[in-house]
Design a protein around this motif. Structure first.
Motif, mmCIF file in Angstrom:
data_model
loop_
_atom_site.group_PDB
_atom_site.id
_atom_site.type_symbol
_atom_site.label_atom_id
_atom_site.label_comp_id
_atom_site.label_asym_id
_atom_site.label_seq_id
_atom_site.Cartn_x
_atom_site.Cartn_y
_atom_site.Cartn_z
ATOM 1 N N PHE A 1 0.584 -9.958 3.064
ATOM 2 C CA PHE A 1 1.893 -9.871 2.416
ATOM 3 C C PHE A 1 1.734 -9.258 1.028
ATOM 4 C CE2 PHE A 1 2.845 -12.845 5.753
ATOM 5 C CZ PHE A 1 4.178 -12.617 6.054
ATOM 6 N N THR A 2 2.147 -8.019 0.899
ATOM 7 C CA THR A 2 2.021 -7.299 -0.363
ATOM 8 C C THR A 2 3.192 -7.652 -1.285
ATOM 9 O OG1 THR A 2 3.303 -5.414 0.422
ATOM 10 C CG2 THR A 2 0.920 -5.387 0.842
ATOM 11 N N PRO A 3 3.043 -7.419 -2.596
ATOM 12 C CA PRO A 3 4.169 -7.665 -3.510
ATOM 13 C C PRO A 3 5.411 -6.864 -3.133
ATOM 14 C CG PRO A 3 2.132 -7.427 -4.750
ATOM 15 C CD PRO A 3 1.803 -7.084 -3.327
ATOM 16 N N GLN A 4 5.232 -5.646 -2.634
ATOM 17 C CA GLN A 4 6.384 -4.816 -2.262
ATOM 18 C C GLN A 4 7.127 -5.429 -1.076
ATOM 19 O OE1 GLN A 4 3.226 -3.693 -2.622
ATOM 20 N NE2 GLN A 4 3.447 -2.648 -4.607
ATOM 21 N N LEU A 5 6.376 -5.912 -0.078
ATOM 22 C CA LEU A 5 7.007 -6.518 1.089
ATOM 23 C C LEU A 5 7.697 -7.824 0.711
ATOM 24 C CD1 LEU A 5 7.623 -6.678 4.085
ATOM 25 C CD2 LEU A 5 5.348 -7.684 4.446
ATOM 26 N N VAL A 6 7.045 -8.631 -0.096
ATOM 27 C CA VAL A 6 7.643 -9.901 -0.517
ATOM 28 C C VAL A 6 8.930 -9.649 -1.292
ATOM 29 C CG1 VAL A 6 7.310 -11.975 -1.930
ATOM 30 C CG2 VAL A 6 5.441 -11.126 -0.495
ATOM 31 N N ALA A 7 8.949 -8.606 -2.110
ATOM 32 C CA ALA A 7 10.162 -8.271 -2.860
ATOM 33 C C ALA A 7 11.305 -7.894 -1.909
ATOM 34 C CB ALA A 7 9.879 -7.127 -3.829
ATOM 35 N N ARG A 8 10.991 -7.182 -0.828
ATOM 36 C CA ARG A 8 12.033 -6.808 0.137
ATOM 37 C C ARG A 8 12.528 -8.025 0.922
ATOM 38 N NH1 ARG A 8 8.514 -2.371 1.176
ATOM 39 N NH2 ARG A 8 7.885 -3.238 3.198
ATOM 40 N N LEU A 9 11.632 -8.973 1.194
ATOM 41 C CA LEU A 9 12.000 -10.136 1.993
ATOM 42 C C LEU A 9 12.706 -11.219 1.184
ATOM 43 C CD1 LEU A 9 8.778 -10.624 4.179
ATOM 44 C CD2 LEU A 9 10.981 -9.688 4.916
ATOM 45 N N ALA B 1 7.716 -22.325 -1.812
ATOM 46 C CA ALA B 1 8.556 -21.277 -2.389
ATOM 47 C C ALA B 1 8.244 -19.970 -1.688
ATOM 48 C CB ALA B 1 8.310 -21.150 -3.893
ATOM 49 N N VAL B 2 9.213 -19.061 -1.663
ATOM 50 C CA VAL B 2 9.006 -17.764 -1.019
ATOM 51 C C VAL B 2 7.888 -16.994 -1.715
ATOM 52 C CG1 VAL B 2 10.083 -15.535 -0.529
ATOM 53 C CG2 VAL B 2 11.360 -17.646 -0.153
ATOM 54 N N SER B 3 7.751 -17.162 -3.019
ATOM 55 C CA SER B 3 6.701 -16.459 -3.771
ATOM 56 C C SER B 3 5.302 -16.818 -3.286
ATOM 57 C CB SER B 3 6.825 -16.764 -5.259
ATOM 58 O OG SER B 3 6.724 -18.162 -5.497
ATOM 59 N N GLU B 4 5.171 -17.921 -2.579
ATOM 60 C CA GLU B 4 3.871 -18.324 -2.037
ATOM 61 C C GLU B 4 3.367 -17.318 -1.005
ATOM 62 O OE1 GLU B 4 2.073 -22.302 0.202
ATOM 63 O OE2 GLU B 4 3.926 -22.450 -0.971
ATOM 64 N N LEU B 5 4.271 -16.515 -0.459
ATOM 65 C CA LEU B 5 3.863 -15.488 0.503
ATOM 66 C C LEU B 5 2.842 -14.532 -0.095
ATOM 67 C CD1 LEU B 5 7.199 -14.408 2.241
ATOM 68 C CD2 LEU B 5 5.291 -15.652 3.285
#
Length: 318
Positions: free
Chosen positions: A200-208, A190-194
């Motif tokens: 990989f910060t929560p902010q970056l993962v949210a943008r991606l 899953a993408v959330s695994e990032l």
């Protein structure tokens, strides 16, 4: 001879009083036990009712997913191009059913960059890596930081335990975290695994998250559904503004095929890798939501439409 006295009645009265109190206590105890039994029965009935409602809600949610599979199968029979104006892109609003309601939607994932494509069978796929680096740049990540993030992600995906330089991380780095972790050394589920991958910060993962997917490797990007950031990343040299213009244009006339997409690029000097592009979609995320009685259920299913009838890659209840 002294006079004889009548026997005292006090002991007898005490005995009668004690008997009455004992009887009252017995009645109170029986009443308490009866009330407790009725309460336990009510709780048990509530549990049974709750399990029944939960089972019914699951069936309704699964029905919404089966509806989605039928819509995709019918679309495959009637169309050779997938775009956001088709029936599958329409969400089902909450629809009342007996004692509840059901809703659902299909989210197309082939218009995103598949992170599992980065690690090829013989090592890193350079074309996919460069594409992801361009996407990171569009997300506001500096070039040096992007190199570190790509190295860390490749280490998470590959099977070995040798960290890449710069910025890579394997079991020695993750094991020193609090709490300690282990790299998956396997494709992302899953993408959330990032969020577990180094850097990989929560902010970056949210943008991606709206731009990337975690799918079986080997997928292509559907240029008819890709957001501007993905188009700009997939075509070297294509600016974000030019990609936004393409998105507006395809809203009026969808790309018939990859050759049509290439012909409508702003410059013929732009040479995308057409083997990695498509105008059809293979993977969809079907979401079914249902309420029945006191129970609410949300089901997510990843569908693979490599054949006419979409197959289930994985499913989960939320």
């Amino acid at each position: 001879m002294p006079p004889r006295h009548a026997p005292s009645v006090r002991p007898r009265r005490r005995q009668q009083g004690a008997a009455v109190i004992l009887a009252l206590l017995t009645v109170a105890l029986v009443a308490g036990l009866a009330a407790a039994s009725v309460g336990d029965l009510g709780v048990a009935l509530d549990h049974v009712s709750g399990r029944h409602d939960q089972a019914q809600a699951r069936q309704l949610a699964r029905g919404a997913v089966d509806w989605a599979r039928n819509v995709l199968a019918e679309d495959a029979r009637s169309s050779t191009v997938d775009h956001l104006g088709e029936a599958w892109a329409v969400k089902i609003p909450p629809t009342p059913v007996e004692e509840g309601e059901v809703s659902g939607e299909l989210q197309e994932l082939s218009g995103r960059i598949n992170l599992n494509n980065l690690a090829g069978s013989d090592g890193a796929d350079i074309v996919e890596v460069e594409q992801f680096q361009r996407l990171l740049a569009l997300a506001g990540v500096a070039d040096s930081d992007a190199l570190n993030l790509v190295a860390a992600l490749l280490d998470w995906l590959d099977a070995d335990d040798s960290p890449r330089l710069p910025g890579g991380a394997e079991s020695s780095w993750y094991g020193a975290r609090t709490p300690p972790l282990r790299p998956a050394n396997a494709p992302l589920a899953a993408v959330s695994e990032l969020l577990q991958v180094r850097g990989f910060t929560p902010q970056l993962v949210a943008r991606l998250t709206p731009l990337v997917a975690a799918l079986p490797a080997g997928t292509k990007v559907n240029v008819n559904t890709a957001p501007p950031e993905v188009l700009a990343a997939a075509v070297p040299g294509l600016s974000l503004d030019a990609a936004r213009v393409l998105v507006v244009q395809r809203g009026r006339a969808w790309f018939k095929d990859v050759a049509d997409f290439k012909a409508r690029l702003p410059s013929q000097e732009l040479q995308p890798d057409t083997a990695r592009l498509a105008t059809t979609s293979r993977h969809f995320l079907a979401t079914g939501r249902a309420r029945f009685g006191v129970a609410m259920v949300r089901m997510e299913v990843l569908l693979d439409r490599s054949q006419n009838w979409p197959t289930i890659v994985w499913q989960k209840l939320l």
